[in-house]
Write an enzyme that holds these catalytic residues in place. Sequence first.
Site, short mmCIF file in Angstrom:
data_model
loop_
_atom_site.label_atom_id
_atom_site.label_comp_id
_atom_site.label_asym_id
_atom_site.label_seq_id
_atom_site.Cartn_x
_atom_site.Cartn_y
_atom_site.Cartn_z
N GLY A 1 0.86 -1.18 0.00
CA GLY A 1 0.00 0.00 0.00
C GLY A 1 0.89 1.22 0.00
O GLY A 1 1.63 1.44 0.97
N GLY B 1 -0.28 4.25 -0.32
CA GLY B 1 -1.19 5.37 -0.09
C GLY B 1 -0.66 6.25 1.04
O GLY B 1 0.56 6.31 1.26
N VAL C 1 -0.89 6.15 4.48
CA VAL C 1 -0.16 5.54 5.61
C VAL C 1 1.09 4.82 5.10
O VAL C 1 2.18 4.95 5.68
CB VAL C 1 -1.06 4.53 6.38
CG1 VAL C 1 -0.28 3.89 7.52
CG2 VAL C 1 -2.31 5.22 6.93
N GLY C 2 0.95 4.07 4.00
CA GLY C 2 2.07 3.28 3.50
C GLY C 2 3.25 4.15 3.08
O GLY C 2 4.40 3.91 3.49
N ASP D 1 2.12 -1.72 -4.49
CA ASP D 1 0.73 -1.24 -4.57
C ASP D 1 0.12 -1.78 -5.86
O ASP D 1 0.84 -1.98 -6.85
CB ASP D 1 0.69 0.29 -4.55
CG ASP D 1 -0.67 0.84 -4.13
OD1 ASP D 1 -0.75 1.45 -3.05
OD2 ASP D 1 -1.66 0.64 -4.89
N ARG E 1 -11.33 4.82 5.59
CA ARG E 1 -12.70 5.25 5.91
C ARG E 1 -13.03 6.60 5.31
O ARG E 1 -12.20 7.49 5.26
CB ARG E 1 -12.86 5.36 7.42
CG ARG E 1 -13.26 4.09 8.05
CD ARG E 1 -13.72 4.32 9.46
NE ARG E 1 -12.70 4.91 10.31
CZ ARG E 1 -12.91 5.37 11.52
NH1 ARG E 1 -14.12 5.34 12.02
NH2 ARG E 1 -11.94 5.87 12.23
N HIS F 1 -9.52 -2.02 18.15
CA HIS F 1 -9.29 -0.69 17.58
C HIS F 1 -10.62 -0.19 17.02
O HIS F 1 -10.84 -0.17 15.83
CB HIS F 1 -8.25 -0.80 16.47
CG HIS F 1 -7.87 0.52 15.87
ND1 HIS F 1 -7.49 1.59 16.63
CD2 HIS F 1 -7.82 0.93 14.58
CE1 HIS F 1 -7.21 2.60 15.83
NE2 HIS F 1 -7.41 2.24 14.59
P1 NAD Z 1 -4.98 4.99 1.08
O1 NAD Z 1 -6.24 4.84 0.31
O2 NAD Z 1 -4.25 6.30 1.03
O3 NAD Z 1 -3.96 3.84 0.63
C1 NAD Z 1 -4.32 2.53 0.45
C2 NAD Z 1 -3.49 1.97 -0.69
O4 NAD Z 1 -3.74 0.56 -0.78
C3 NAD Z 1 -3.86 2.58 -2.06
O5 NAD Z 1 -2.72 3.17 -2.65
C4 NAD Z 1 -4.37 1.39 -2.85
O6 NAD Z 1 -4.07 1.46 -4.23
C5 NAD Z 1 -3.65 0.24 -2.17
N1 NAD Z 1 -4.24 -1.06 -2.43
C6 NAD Z 1 -5.55 -1.40 -2.51
N2 NAD Z 1 -5.67 -2.70 -2.79
C7 NAD Z 1 -4.43 -3.22 -2.87
C8 NAD Z 1 -3.91 -4.51 -3.12
N3 NAD Z 1 -4.71 -5.55 -3.33
N4 NAD Z 1 -2.56 -4.68 -3.12
C9 NAD Z 1 -1.73 -3.63 -2.89
N5 NAD Z 1 -2.17 -2.39 -2.66
C10 NAD Z 1 -3.51 -2.18 -2.64
O7 NAD Z 1 -5.36 4.60 2.58
P2 NAD Z 1 -4.50 4.92 3.89
O8 NAD Z 1 -4.94 6.20 4.47
O9 NAD Z 1 -3.06 4.71 3.58
O10 NAD Z 1 -5.04 3.76 4.87
C11 NAD Z 1 -4.72 2.42 4.61
C12 NAD Z 1 -5.43 1.48 5.57
O11 NAD Z 1 -4.94 1.69 6.90
C13 NAD Z 1 -6.95 1.68 5.68
O12 NAD Z 1 -7.60 0.44 5.83
C14 NAD Z 1 -7.12 2.50 6.94
O13 NAD Z 1 -8.39 2.38 7.51
C15 NAD Z 1 -6.04 1.87 7.79
N6 NAD Z 1 -5.57 2.67 8.94
C16 NAD Z 1 -5.40 1.99 10.11
C17 NAD Z 1 -4.92 2.64 11.22
C18 NAD Z 1 -4.71 1.88 12.50
O14 NAD Z 1 -4.59 2.48 13.55
N7 NAD Z 1 -4.62 0.57 12.46
C19 NAD Z 1 -4.63 4.02 11.14
C20 NAD Z 1 -4.81 4.67 9.93
C21 NAD Z 1 -5.27 3.99 8.82
#
Ligand code: NAD
Length: 309
Positions: free
Chosen positions: A9, A11, A13-14, A33, A82, A175
């Site tokens: 990912g 995105g 967070v990643g 990704d 979300r 969480h």
């Molecule tokens: P984001 O939409 O910015 O990034 C997600 C990325 O995942 C996108 O670039 C997308 O193309 C990629 N992706 C989707 N399907 C994929 C696959 N099959 N293989 C590889 N990559 C794939 O979202 P974000 O803000 O980075 O959040 C990512 C996740 O982390 C979400 O589920 C969010 O809810 C979660 N999150 C969790 C916490 C926590 O405390 N655990 C905190 C923040 C966010």
Amino acid sequence: MQYKVTVVGAGNVGATTAQRIAEAELADVVMVDVLADLATGKALDMMEAAPVLGFNAKITGGGDYAPTAGSDVCVVTSGLARKPGMSRDDLLAKNTEIIKEVTTQLVKHSPHTIIVMVTNPLDAMCEVARRVSGFPRERVIGMAGVLDAARMRWFIADALKVSVEDVDAFVLGGHGDTMVPLPRYATVNGIPLPQLLPAETIEAINTRTRNGGIEIVNYYKQGSAYYAPSAAVLDMVAAILHDKKKILPCAVYLQGEYGLEGLFVGVPAVLGRKGMEKVIELELSADEKAALQKSADAVHELVHALPSV
Ligand code: NAD
């Protein structure tokens, strides 16, 4: 670098996690990704910052898993984030499919890796990764508690106008909205929090902590928090790679601890080179126990609703 970390990912967070890990020179980073060019472009953009910032870690990115081979740690952030009005649980079905596919690929290329799950709904996605990987619980750990506790620590520091460095806090449970902030175990330079703030202020901090994720979502409108989440991941990955034996609140597959069995729930755990090396059992009051059970029930309900994995 001595270590390799894969971040799935690229995105919010990643990519921020990859950046933090590389800038800290903790490991070389491979970003993967489905949007391969996004991962490649962000990796290149970050590398072009390296001469200015002076870090020597390598960041690469793409859509292929072959370069992830032999990763020491794999951070999984792939999935949907979300949107306003959307609960973490709404994400369940969609993200289950993504985590199944991603875990299969990671395990194929790095059979000895440690998975740090970030994707929501966190506790359920940890369970998907555990089932699909077949890894022991030491090597599937969820990031949530470090973030939730960091939010609580900031709110405490801000209320008391003291340094964040002096504030420690713990948050247990799933969480979600049922997480259990533990002000009794929060301290400011060793001083128990209840001696420093009135009960109503502490309760307001607990509530704000529980709603910490949605507070940011409501500001961002599109997407959810990532600066603090990526910092929390960095803390966990550093504890693992440097074998720090640091006690951090993490989502752990419990096997009888806290009276809970066969469920990922946030608890304090020792992180070291083997991953989750030990669960720390805190003494809880009757109210705290009841709140933890309620939170575990919410996780149980979600796991029960998981499509077959
Ligand atoms: P984001 O939409 O910015 O990034 C997600 C990325 O995942 C996108 O670039 C997308 O193309 C990629 N992706 C989707 N399907 C994929 C696959 N099959 N293989 C590889 N990559 C794939 O979202 P974000 O803000 O980075 O959040 C990512 C996740 O982390 C979400 O589920 C969010 O809810 C979660 N999150 C969790 C916490 C926590 O405390 N655990 C905190 C923040 C966010």
